[in-house]
Motif scaffolding. Structure first.
Motif, short mmCIF file in Angstrom:
data_model
loop_
_atom_site.label_atom_id
_atom_site.label_comp_id
_atom_site.label_asym_id
_atom_site.label_seq_id
_atom_site.Cartn_x
_atom_site.Cartn_y
_atom_site.Cartn_z
N LEU A 137 -8.32 -9.04 0.27
CA LEU A 137 -9.10 -10.15 -0.31
C LEU A 137 -8.18 -11.13 -1.04
N VAL A 146 -8.16 -2.89 0.03
CA VAL A 146 -9.27 -3.84 -0.07
C VAL A 146 -8.90 -5.01 -0.98
N ALA A 165 -5.03 -5.63 6.08
CA ALA A 165 -5.79 -4.38 6.21
C ALA A 165 -5.21 -3.50 7.32
N THR A 189 0.83 -1.21 0.00
CA THR A 189 0.00 0.00 0.00
C THR A 189 0.86 1.25 0.00
N LEU A 245 -6.79 3.09 -0.89
CA LEU A 245 -7.93 2.36 -0.35
C LEU A 245 -8.25 1.13 -1.21
N ALA A 246 -8.23 1.34 -2.53
CA ALA A 246 -8.49 0.22 -3.43
C ALA A 246 -7.43 -0.87 -3.26
#
Length: 239
Positions: free
Chosen positions: A69, A65, A165, A39, A61-62
């Motif tokens: 996942l 996430v 996260a 990130t 943010l994308a």
């Protein structure tokens, strides 16, 4: 001389072993490390090519996430595959013990002889352990399967997603509260501090040297962010 008795000798099962943490610790450290570094690198790359803070935060943010996942899916598939292989090994050993018990006993004796026992002692040990629990003995001594850290796909997936996260929230949080002009440097500083702390914490939990682990992740983190920042700057100039 007082000989130790069963009551005075500590049980091997009562003694804590750090290797029992390997399953969840690996998933947790890998998830958090990837969350922080990927990130932060994404934010640095986008920031180097764009001065729009909304775009930078949206990309971060994308990435958080999607990465969480992806880590969950990857860990679940990987650990499930490991569990399937181990189940197949258990089934095969069980069949071999049912169809060829003499051959399996001889195989076990040969294993103990290779480890240094005399032939007669190896035969005695093999017979005693076979009578006690033949399947567990063969799984442990023939193919190295133990119940120390059994595969847990769901646990690995949840731990990886949550720690990714949590790790990603560090550079994303820094980026949200600093000005665009110095965003890359603030994110880089926060990321390197977080990586160093994570490396030291993981090493401490696993009983390894903390300084070397922290330095290792800081070095690779700095290289990753430098590379993505350079690529982002080049792409930004072209566009």
């Amino acid at each position: 001389m007082v000989r130790p008795t069963a009551s005075t000798v500590p049980s091997a099962h009562a003694e804590p072993h750090l290797s029992g943490r390997s399953g969840w610790l690996r998933a947790a450290v890998m998830g958090a490390n990837d969350g922080i570094l990927s990130t932060a690198s994404l934010i640095a790359g986008v920031a180097a090519g764009s001065g729009d803070k909304a775009v930078i935060l949206l990309a971060g943010l994308a990435g958080m996430v999607a990465g969480a996942l992806s880590m969950a899916a990857g860990e679940y598939v990987s650990v499930s595959s490991q569990a399937d292989v181990e189940k197949a090994d258990v089934a095969r050993e069980r069949r071999e013990l049912e169809t060829n018990p003499e051959g399996e006993l001889a195989e076990l004796q040969a294993i103990y002889e290779e480890r240094g026992l005399r032939s007669d002692l190896a035969a005695e040990v093999a017979e005693e352990l076979t009578q006690h629990d033949a399947l567990t003995t063969h799984l442990r001594d023939e193919i190295g399967l133990t119940d120390l850290s059994p595969p847990r796909p769901v646990q690995a997936a949840l731990v990886s997603a949550a720690t990714f996260a949590a790790g990603a929230a560090v550079p994303l949080g820094v980026a949200a509260f600093v000005p665009v002009s110095g965003l890359i440097w603030w994110v880089a500083a926060g990321t390197l501090v977080a990586l160093g702390l994570l490396g030291a914490l993981g090493a401490q939990a696993g009983g390894a040297p903390r300084g070397r682990a922290a330095l290792r992740v800081i070095l690779w983190g700095a290289l990753a962010m430098a590379a993505t920042s350079a690529i982002g700057a080049l792409v930004g100039e072209v566009l």
